[in-house]
Scaffold this motif. Structure first.
Motif, PDB file in Angstrom:
ATOM      1  N   ILE A   9       0.829  -1.195   0.000  1.00 27.14           N
ATOM      2  CA  ILE A   9       0.000   0.000   0.000  1.00 27.14           C
ATOM      3  C   ILE A   9       0.874   1.261   0.000  1.00 27.14           C
ATOM      4  CG2 ILE A   9      -1.801   1.284   1.217  1.00 27.14           C
ATOM      5  CD1 ILE A   9      -2.728  -1.472   0.242  1.00 27.14           C
ATOM      6  N   LEU A  10       0.542   2.196  -0.885  1.00 31.73           N
ATOM      7  CA  LEU A  10       1.163   3.513  -0.881  1.00 31.73           C
ATOM      8  C   LEU A  10       0.168   4.512  -0.312  1.00 31.73           C
ATOM      9  CD1 LEU A  10       3.258   5.702  -1.687  1.00 31.73           C
ATOM     10  CD2 LEU A  10       2.170   5.735  -3.957  1.00 31.73           C
ATOM     11  N   VAL A  11       0.575   5.203   0.751  1.00 34.69           N
ATOM     12  CA  VAL A  11      -0.248   6.267   1.331  1.00 34.69           C
ATOM     13  C   VAL A  11       0.423   7.591   0.997  1.00 34.69           C
ATOM     14  CG1 VAL A  11      -1.326   7.210   3.401  1.00 34.69           C
ATOM     15  CG2 VAL A  11      -0.981   4.732   3.197  1.00 34.69           C
ATOM     16  N   ALA A  12      -0.161   8.321   0.071  1.00 36.03           N
ATOM     17  CA  ALA A  12       0.418   9.583  -0.389  1.00 36.03           C
ATOM     18  C   ALA A  12      -0.187  10.735   0.403  1.00 36.03           C
ATOM     19  CB  ALA A  12       0.143   9.776  -1.880  1.00 36.03           C
ATOM     20  N   GLY A  13       0.678  11.513   1.034  1.00 40.94           N
ATOM     21  CA  GLY A  13       0.213  12.673   1.768  1.00 40.94           C
ATOM     22  C   GLY A  13       0.201  12.488   3.270  1.00 40.94           C
ATOM     23  N   LEU A  71       6.142  12.275 -10.680  1.00 41.59           N
ATOM     24  CA  LEU A  71       5.225  11.204 -11.075  1.00 41.59           C
ATOM     25  C   LEU A  71       5.919  10.194 -11.986  1.00 41.59           C
ATOM     26  CD1 LEU A  71       2.083  13.411 -11.679  1.00 41.59           C
ATOM     27  CD2 LEU A  71       2.270  11.611  -9.950  1.00 41.59           C
ATOM     28  N   ALA A  72       6.728  10.695 -12.911  1.00 38.07           N
ATOM     29  CA  ALA A  72       7.435   9.788 -13.825  1.00 38.07           C
ATOM     30  C   ALA A  72       8.413   8.891 -13.080  1.00 38.07           C
ATOM     31  CB  ALA A  72       8.167  10.609 -14.886  1.00 38.07           C
ATOM     32  N   ALA A  73       8.990   9.408 -11.994  1.00 38.88           N
ATOM     33  CA  ALA A  73       9.976   8.638 -11.231  1.00 38.88           C
ATOM     34  C   ALA A  73       9.330   7.713 -10.204  1.00 38.88           C
ATOM     35  CB  ALA A  73      10.936   9.594 -10.511  1.00 38.88           C
ATOM     36  N   LEU A  74       8.037   7.882  -9.958  1.00 36.87           N
ATOM     37  CA  LEU A  74       7.388   7.133  -8.886  1.00 36.87           C
ATOM     38  C   LEU A  74       7.441   5.613  -9.067  1.00 36.87           C
ATOM     39  CD1 LEU A  74       5.782   7.089  -6.253  1.00 36.87           C
ATOM     40  CD2 LEU A  74       3.694   7.407  -7.620  1.00 36.87           C
ATOM     41  N   PRO A  75       7.137   5.058 -10.239  1.00 36.10           N
ATOM     42  CA  PRO A  75       7.168   3.598 -10.355  1.00 36.10           C
ATOM     43  C   PRO A  75       8.515   2.987  -9.970  1.00 36.10           C
ATOM     44  CG  PRO A  75       5.981   4.543 -12.204  1.00 36.10           C
ATOM     45  CD  PRO A  75       6.602   5.690 -11.471  1.00 36.10           C
ATOM     46  N   ASP A  76       9.595   3.597 -10.416  1.00 37.77           N
ATOM     47  CA  ASP A  76      10.915   3.070 -10.060  1.00 37.77           C
ATOM     48  C   ASP A  76      11.180   3.222  -8.564  1.00 37.77           C
ATOM     49  OD1 ASP A  76      11.512   2.257 -12.615  1.00 37.77           O
ATOM     50  OD2 ASP A  76      12.613   4.075 -13.139  1.00 37.77           O
ATOM     51  N   ALA A  77      10.724   4.333  -7.995  1.00 36.29           N
ATOM     52  CA  ALA A  77      10.911   4.545  -6.555  1.00 36.29           C
ATOM     53  C   ALA A  77      10.145   3.489  -5.756  1.00 36.29           C
ATOM     54  CB  ALA A  77      10.442   5.950  -6.170  1.00 36.29           C
ATOM     55  N   VAL A  78       8.940   3.157  -6.208  1.00 36.15           N
ATOM     56  CA  VAL A  78       8.157   2.115  -5.540  1.00 36.15           C
ATOM     57  C   VAL A  78       8.862   0.770  -5.655  1.00 36.15           C
ATOM     58  CG1 VAL A  78       6.012   0.775  -5.684  1.00 36.15           C
ATOM     59  CG2 VAL A  78       5.929   3.279  -5.782  1.00 36.15           C
ATOM     60  N   VAL A  82       9.069  -2.521  -3.114  1.00 34.14           N
ATOM     61  CA  VAL A  82       8.089  -3.597  -3.347  1.00 34.14           C
ATOM     62  C   VAL A  82       7.975  -3.824  -4.847  1.00 34.14           C
ATOM     63  CG1 VAL A  82       6.720  -3.239  -1.238  1.00 34.14           C
ATOM     64  CG2 VAL A  82       6.197  -1.908  -3.291  1.00 34.14           C
ATOM     65  N   ASP A  83       7.427  -4.966  -5.233  1.00 39.16           N
ATOM     66  CA  ASP A  83       7.360  -5.287  -6.656  1.00 39.16           C
ATOM     67  C   ASP A  83       6.041  -4.892  -7.302  1.00 39.16           C
ATOM     68  OD1 ASP A  83       5.797  -7.125  -5.385  1.00 39.16           O
ATOM     69  OD2 ASP A  83       6.760  -8.901  -6.245  1.00 39.16           O
ATOM     70  N   GLY A  84       5.235  -4.145  -6.582  1.00 37.74           N
ATOM     71  CA  GLY A  84       3.965  -3.670  -7.128  1.00 37.74           C
ATOM     72  C   GLY A  84       3.141  -3.059  -6.027  1.00 37.74           C
ATOM     73  N   THR A 130      -0.622   6.907 -12.766  1.00 36.81           N
ATOM     74  CA  THR A 130       0.802   6.597 -12.615  1.00 36.81           C
ATOM     75  C   THR A 130       0.992   5.235 -11.957  1.00 36.81           C
ATOM     76  OG1 THR A 130       1.430   8.940 -12.474  1.00 36.81           O
ATOM     77  CG2 THR A 130       2.959   7.331 -11.533  1.00 36.81           C
ATOM     78  N   CYS A 131       0.164   4.937 -10.974  1.00 39.01           N
ATOM     79  CA  CYS A 131       0.316   3.686 -10.214  1.00 39.01           C
ATOM     80  C   CYS A 131      -0.376   2.498 -10.870  1.00 39.01           C
ATOM     81  CB  CYS A 131      -0.225   3.875  -8.800  1.00 39.01           C
ATOM     82  SG  CYS A 131       0.754   5.010  -7.785  1.00 39.01           S
ATOM     83  N   ALA A 132      -1.335   2.758 -11.756  1.00 40.38           N
ATOM     84  CA  ALA A 132      -2.122   1.664 -12.344  1.00 40.38           C
ATOM     85  C   ALA A 132      -1.264   0.556 -12.954  1.00 40.38           C
ATOM     86  CB  ALA A 132      -3.117   2.216 -13.364  1.00 40.38           C
ATOM     87  N   PRO A 133      -0.173   0.871 -13.687  1.00 42.24           N
ATOM     88  CA  PRO A 133       0.639  -0.212 -14.247  1.00 42.24           C
ATOM     89  C   PRO A 133       1.294  -1.105 -13.189  1.00 42.24           C
ATOM     90  CG  PRO A 133       1.081   1.842 -15.395  1.00 42.24           C
ATOM     91  CD  PRO A 133       0.272   2.186 -14.193  1.00 42.24           C
ATOM     92  N   LEU A 134       1.371  -0.624 -11.955  1.00 43.47           N
ATOM     93  CA  LEU A 134       1.958  -1.407 -10.870  1.00 43.47           C
ATOM     94  C   LEU A 134       0.932  -2.275 -10.161  1.00 43.47           C
ATOM     95  CD1 LEU A 134       4.026   1.457  -9.168  1.00 43.47           C
ATOM     96  CD2 LEU A 134       4.947  -0.348 -10.627  1.00 43.47           C
ATOM     97  N   MET A 135      -0.352  -2.097 -10.513  1.00 39.93           N
ATOM     98  CA  MET A 135      -1.433  -2.673  -9.720  1.00 39.93           C
ATOM     99  C   MET A 135      -2.119  -3.828 -10.440  1.00 39.93           C
ATOM    100  SD  MET A 135      -2.979   1.006  -8.439  1.00 39.93           S
ATOM    101  CE  MET A 135      -4.049   0.389  -7.140  1.00 39.93           C
TER     102      MET A 135
END
Length: 256
Positions: A9-13, A71-78, A82-84, A130-135
């Protein structure tokens, strides 16, 4: 066993431990989730200190949801942690209290209104896509609103931004549904958070709740809201999307 066992789970904010984001991260961890939290700018150092107060200190990502590079860097940072992702919480809103809150609806300048809509509403779309491809299928996006069906004292253009957020969530529910991703909002009653302190005349929100909520209302207790968000992140709402769940002691259902 928790209802989020194995979930990522990512909690933003998340800023202070008096925030809805913090309460959500705490409950999510208690229910078995691996949690990541985010903030940016000057608040990032505060978030890193506050993270130590959670049951398990989570990774803290730098993320400004209005910044295309972040936002563009977020998937790699996640993926560094974690793997998704199985769930994303959007606990983000901002409106300039000097210009668009506190009875300044008729005078609010477009530049500040646009900022409020961008941060508080459009960013839900930005974060979700942005997160959808990870989900994977069955994942959940949850945001926070404050009932935008009526005009509130002093809330002014933030009320308009929340109306935009509510509409954004419905369209995300439509367009992400094909990927098996749900999108819902939680509408909490007035809570003593950092965001609430920025609203001039916030006490006008509290007083009616204390009198009229049939279940009663404690503006210092964030746990019921956190638990509801966690429930929506879990597998217990597999066919619920585009919905707004009220956590307000029943106030929204009462007449005068």
């Amino acid at each position: 066993m928790g209802i989020l066992d194995g979930k990522r789970i990512l909690v933003a904010g998340v800023t202070l431990d008096s925030s809805i984001g913090f309460a959500t991260a705490k409950v999510a961890q208690e229910q078995g989730a691996t949690v990541l939290i985010s903030n940016f700018g000057r608040a990032l150092s505060i978030t890193k200190r506050i993270a130590k107060r959670l049951p398990v200190e989570p990774p803290v990502l730098e993320l400004d949801v209005t910044n295309a590079e972040h936002l563009a860097a977020l998937p790699d940072a996640v993926r560094e942690h974690v793997d998704g992702l199985d769930g994303v919480v959007h606990s983000i809103a901002y409106g300039n209290p000097e210009t668009i809150l506190g009875g300044k609806f008729l005078e609010g300048p477009w530049e500040d209104v646009a900022q409020a809509v961008h941060v508080s509403a459009y960013s839900l779309k930005s974060l979700a896509t942005t997160c959808a491809p990870l989900m994977p299928r069955g994942s959940s996006v949850v945001g926070m609103t404050f009932d935008a069906t009526v005009a509130w004292p002093g809330y002014d253009w933030m009320g308009v931004a929340k109306a935009a957020l509510e509409s954004t969530s419905r369209y995300l529910a439509r367009d992400l549904g094909a990927q098996g991703i749900r999108c819902n909002l939680v509408s909490a009653g007035p809570l003593k958070t950092l965001a609430a302190k920025a609203i001039p005349g916030f006490e006008k929100f509290e007083e009616p709740w204390l009198e009229r909520a049939p279940l009663g209302w404690d503006p210092t207790d964030l746990e019921p809201t956190g638990k509801t968000i966690v429930a929506l992140l879990s597998d217990f709402f597999p066919s619920t999307t585009g919905e707004i769940i009220h956590v307000d002691g029943g106030y929204h259902a009462m007449g005068a």
